[in-house]
Scaffold this motif. Structure first.
Motif, PDB file in Angstrom:
ATOM      1  N   SER A 144      -0.121 -10.760   7.747  1.00 25.44           N
ATOM      2  CA  SER A 144       0.517  -9.958   8.703  1.00 25.44           C
ATOM      3  C   SER A 144      -0.512  -8.825   8.821  1.00 25.44           C
ATOM      4  CB  SER A 144       1.701  -9.665   8.443  1.00 25.44           C
ATOM      5  OG  SER A 144       1.653  -8.696   7.452  1.00 25.44           O
ATOM      6  N   LYS A 145      -0.294  -7.985  10.163  1.00 25.42           N
ATOM      7  CA  LYS A 145      -1.136  -6.933  10.582  1.00 25.42           C
ATOM      8  C   LYS A 145      -0.968  -6.005   9.378  1.00 25.42           C
ATOM      9  CE  LYS A 145       2.431  -4.844  13.281  1.00 25.42           C
ATOM     10  NZ  LYS A 145       2.950  -4.471  14.533  1.00 25.42           N
ATOM     11  N   ASN A 146      -0.082  -5.911   8.628  1.00 24.14           N
ATOM     12  CA  ASN A 146       0.111  -4.898   7.475  1.00 24.14           C
ATOM     13  C   ASN A 146      -0.931  -4.916   6.554  1.00 24.14           C
ATOM     14  OD1 ASN A 146       2.564  -4.103   8.496  1.00 24.14           O
ATOM     15  ND2 ASN A 146       3.880  -5.374   7.040  1.00 24.14           N
ATOM     16  N   LEU A 147      -1.582  -5.838   6.269  1.00 19.91           N
ATOM     17  CA  LEU A 147      -2.860  -6.087   5.674  1.00 19.91           C
ATOM     18  C   LEU A 147      -3.991  -5.272   5.982  1.00 19.91           C
ATOM     19  CD1 LEU A 147      -4.209  -7.427   3.109  1.00 19.91           C
ATOM     20  CD2 LEU A 147      -5.144  -9.206   4.726  1.00 19.91           C
ATOM     21  N   PHE A 148      -4.005  -4.980   7.345  1.00 21.85           N
ATOM     22  CA  PHE A 148      -5.047  -3.890   7.829  1.00 21.85           C
ATOM     23  C   PHE A 148      -4.524  -2.554   8.168  1.00 21.85           C
ATOM     24  CE2 PHE A 148      -5.714  -8.254   9.771  1.00 21.85           C
ATOM     25  CZ  PHE A 148      -7.071  -8.540   9.148  1.00 21.85           C
ATOM     26  N   THR A 149      -3.184  -2.514   8.079  1.00 21.40           N
ATOM     27  CA  THR A 149      -2.871  -1.238   8.452  1.00 21.40           C
ATOM     28  C   THR A 149      -2.543  -0.327   7.019  1.00 21.40           C
ATOM     29  OG1 THR A 149      -0.490  -1.934   8.904  1.00 21.40           O
ATOM     30  CG2 THR A 149      -1.620  -1.567  10.740  1.00 21.40           C
ATOM     31  N   ASN A 150      -1.918  -1.318   6.237  1.00 24.24           N
ATOM     32  CA  ASN A 150      -1.556  -0.675   4.747  1.00 24.24           C
ATOM     33  C   ASN A 150      -1.862  -1.618   3.786  1.00 24.24           C
ATOM     34  OD1 ASN A 150      -0.440   0.670   2.845  1.00 24.24           O
ATOM     35  ND2 ASN A 150       1.788   0.610   3.437  1.00 24.24           N
ATOM     36  N   PRO A 151      -3.336  -1.833   3.627  1.00 22.41           N
ATOM     37  CA  PRO A 151      -3.656  -2.957   2.735  1.00 22.41           C
ATOM     38  C   PRO A 151      -3.113  -2.950   0.897  1.00 22.41           C
ATOM     39  CG  PRO A 151      -5.564  -1.450   3.238  1.00 22.41           C
ATOM     40  CD  PRO A 151      -4.336  -1.040   3.994  1.00 22.41           C
ATOM     41  N   THR A 165       0.450  -3.745   0.724  1.00 20.52           N
ATOM     42  CA  THR A 165       0.755  -5.209   1.224  1.00 20.52           C
ATOM     43  C   THR A 165       0.213  -6.085   0.214  1.00 20.52           C
ATOM     44  OG1 THR A 165       0.481  -4.661   3.477  1.00 20.52           O
ATOM     45  CG2 THR A 165       0.160  -7.053   2.938  1.00 20.52           C
TER      46      THR A 165
END
Length: 760
Positions: free
Chosen positions: A155-162, A165
């Motif tokens: 999900s995009k969380n991998l980039f916003t909160n790696p 995540t």
């Protein structure tokens, strides 16, 4: 008497007993009966008891016949003596409150360690009487968790909160790996309780929309499934049977129900399966084998505290005798599943300040005749209308379908909501050809159980939220509770709970190397040996071997002669089912106290066929009365309580059937005929007429039912078509049954409307 007549007679008998149960429960009781009919919820156990003591229809005042326990184990009476003999100077090392899979597992783990711990475990109902007997019967290794973990990682969380995540992903995958380990433990060490079952996922499209699990990648799951399932196999070290692909021709051969459905192919993987309540009882008996003092129908009524407010024991009630006693222990563990907060209220001076730890989510299952799925392979719908997995699995020669997911407080009775039963039936329709329709009357039994969804009320601020089970200790009282988890991880949860109680210096758990009760003496040829010695049917011998393992010999020694050429031994409990009367006698040795215990959990008759269970109540009552020494009054009350409990399952006739019959405005005689024809066969049979009478409260003897039906059945072929029904309706004004039916449903208007209305 035919099976149909027996069923109708049973239904009328049940109708009378239900009224007896309702009337006797509401009165002051001189000799109350033990039962699990209590409608406790998670709101407050103490408040429920105070509000309506009549709910607690427990205790038979005496236990005249002290029968022995299973070979080598103490009897229930002996266990009660031991539990009631502790003192503040000689306490247990650990006392577990709750005898489900987790609670009994904690007792088993602690008792089997090398520390020589004194272990006690009490359960207010029967072992597995709640969540642990109401599962999907799968010991599954978490394929859904693997999917949700992957969806979260991508999900995009991998980039916003790696960092978080990846941590969450790693935690989820670790949980799946633990599930694989525990599944391997069950299938290798507990072969007498488990079996592998292949589960097919049919794919009719190569691209799915909307995407399962809310991630666009999973729109391509039909393409990725074979690879994903091989990864799933690898997580158990390929110790499970390998997943494989089934072509569309083979799929339609194995699943003729799918014959006119579009299928590209099926991906097939394996999960483990078990008889959940039997596994739970085996865990409890294993705890007793290793020296734990354990008993069912012993209820904690309050906690005992020292001067510092620490819990040092509990006040307990033996619900068989109404005897109260104290149990002292250095440490108390609550393992009440979805009822855990009700237990926690008893350790608090002011329960209103209690922070909830457990929320309940109910899941409904239905049981259909075995022809709805092949005998040795199941189906999985991974993308239902509400996002849940829906399993169609063969179980005990029937088809088990479930489950739903509804957030609500837990209750004791298994009554499933009718709308959830209907939702499952509607979902079933997606996987059947147009000429095979699942009818409401095909539902042989249905129930619901509650999953405990847990959080830690004692966790410090900022502590990570558990994605599985939690173990928490109240710093004020010292009480530990465990909640959450799943059937697969019962052993892991028990080990962690015992480690938490006794600390790092405690001897290591040994349970991974131990067989459960019945494991010794089991082999793949055991059923053949039982047949050769005791002359039983293959179905009965196979069931006994997989239910009791090596202990099946003890059951067979209690079996009666059938007085037939074949089978020679093993009197059946119900027609077309492998259960035998000897199991009732053996169940009494395994601490069964009620008719309900036998029909719901020691055998699975109530779970498989509500009507068959209701019809077997008098047989079980006669045997248990003789074994346990019940008086006629106690026996009658037991029958009433069992009838009330088994009736709480759903079955062929919806709970709202009476309201539906009475609330319908019949515009034509065809409407009435269709309402009685519950299986949509186009004709009425004797059982449908008897069921109609029972639902409306028209009490008919067997002879009266025969007369009523023969009045309709003009050609004597045991089938009443619409023309015969119409003739009877027009010419039977002097018929007792017509008069009662007309009175109950207000049918005179149909005659007044004339023949045009009658012809629809």
């Amino acid at each position: 008497m035919s099976s149909a007549l027996r069923l109708v007679a049973s239904r009328n008998y049940v109708s009378r007993l239900n009224r007896l149960a309702c009337s006797t429960i509401s009165k002051q009781r001189v000799l109350p009966v033990i039962s699990s009919v209590n409608t406790f919820s998670t709101t407050s156990i103490r408040q429920e008891r105070k509000r309506d003591p009549g709910l607690d229809i427990t205790g038979q005042a005496t236990y005249p016949n002290e029968i022995p326990g299973p070979q080598g184990l103490p009897s229930r009476a002996e266990q009660i003596k031991r539990l009631s003999s502790t003192s503040p100077d000689d306490p247990y090392d650990i006392l577990v409150i709750g005898g489900g899979a987790t609670g009994a597992g904690i007792a088993f783990d602690a008792a089997s360690r090398d520390g020589g711990y004194k272990v006690a475990c009490i359960e207010r109902g029967d072992f597995a009487s709640e969540t642990s007997s109401r599962s999907t019967k799968l010991i599954w290794a978490g394929i859904r968790y693997m999917a949700t973990a992957s969806a979260s990682l991508l999900s995009k969380n991998l980039f916003t909160n790696p960092i978080d995540t990846i941590k969450d992903f790693a935690g989820e995958i670790k949980m799946v790996l633990n599930c694989h380990r525990e599944r391997k433990y069950m299938t290798t060490q507990q072969k007498h309780l488990t079996n592998w079952v292949p589960i097919a996922i049919p794919f009719s499209e190569w691209y799915v929309s909307p995407a399962p699990f809310g991630h666009p990648l999973f729109s391509f799951f039909p393409v990725l499934a074979p690879f994903v399932l091989k990864v799933y196999d690898s997580m158990s070290g390929f110790t499970c049977p390998p997943s494989y692909i089934m072509g569309k021709s083979k799929a339609k051969e194995i699943f003729p129900q799918l014959s006119d459905r579009k299928i590209n192919y099926c991906a097939v993987f394996y999960e483990a399966q078990h008889n959940d309540s039997r596994t739970n009882i085996a865990i409890a008996m294993s705890a007793a084998e290793h020296g734990a003092h354990i008993s069912n129908y012993v209820e904690m009524t309050s906690t005992i505290k020292d001067a510092n407010g620490k819990v040092i024991g509990v006040k307990a009630l033996d619900r068989m005798t109404n005897k109260e006693f104290d149990i002292y222990s250095k440490k108390v563990v609550f393992a009440g599943g979805p009822f855990t907060d009700g237990l926690r209220e008893m350790e608090e001076e002011d329960p209103s300040k209690l922070k909830p730890a457990v929320n309940g989510a109910s899941g409904t299952h239905i049981v259909l005749p075995g022809y709805y799925c092949p005998r040795d392979i199941g189906l999985l719908d991974y993308n239902t209308s509400d996002g849940r997995f829906l399993f169609f699995v063969p179980w005990e020669k029937h088809c088990l379908v479930g489950t739903t997911d509804t957030k609500c407080p837990a209750e004791t009775l298994p009554s499933p909501p009718e709308d959830e039963v209907q939702w499952i039936l509607d979902e079933c329709g997606k996987y059947l050809s147009d000429d095979v329709r699942v009818r409401r009357s095909d539902v042989l039994s249905a129930w619901r159980g509650w999953r405990p969804l847990a959080n830690d009320p004692h966790a410090p601020p900022g502590a990570p939220v558990s994605r599985d089970h939690i173990i928490s200790e109240n710093p004020d009282t010292g009480v530990v509770f465990i909640a959450g988890g799943k059937w697969t991880t019962w052993r892991e949860m028990a080990e962690e709970a015992v480690d938490r109680v006794f600390g790092e210096k405690a001897p290591k758990s040994k349970t991974l190397d131990l067989k459960l009760f019945g494991g010794d003496g089991y082999s793949g040829n055991l059923s053949i040996k039982l047949i050769q010695k005791h002359g039983m049917t293959n179905d009965t011998a196979s069931m006994l071997a997989k239910t009791y393992g090596g202990r099946a010999w003890e059951v067979c020694e209690l079996s009666e002669s059938t007085k037939l050429t074949w089978p020679r031994f093993g009197v059946p409990l119900a027609n077309n089912y492998p259960y035998i009367t000897a199991e009732v006698r053996y169940a009494c040795r395994e601490y069964a106290c009620t008719i309900e215990d036998v029909l719901s959990r020691r055998t699975r008759l109530a779970y498989l066929n509500k009507d068959a269970a209701l019809g077997s109540i008098p047989i079980v009552a006669d045997i248990m009365a003789k074994e346990l020494g019940w008086t006629e009054d106690v026996k009658a009350e037991q029958i009433a309580a069992a009838t009330k409990y088994v009736s709480s399952y759903a079955g062929r006739i919806p709970e709202n059937k009476e309201t539906s019959l009475r609330g319908t405005s019949y515009r034509s005689l065809q409407d009435l005929f269709d309402a009685i024809d519950t299986d949509d066969s186009g004709f009425l049979d004797r059982m449908e007429v008897g069921e109609l009478a029972s639902v409306l409260g028209i009490e008919l003897t067997e002879d009266e039912l025969n007369v009523a039906f023969s009045e309709m059945d003009q050609n004597g072929n045991d089938r009443v078509d619409f023309e015969e029904f119409e003739t009877w309706f027009e010419n039977s004004k002097d018929s007792f049954f017509y008069q009662r039916l007309s009175q109950e449903l207000g049918l005179e208007s149909l005659k007044k409307m004339g023949p045009g209305a009658l012809l629809g």
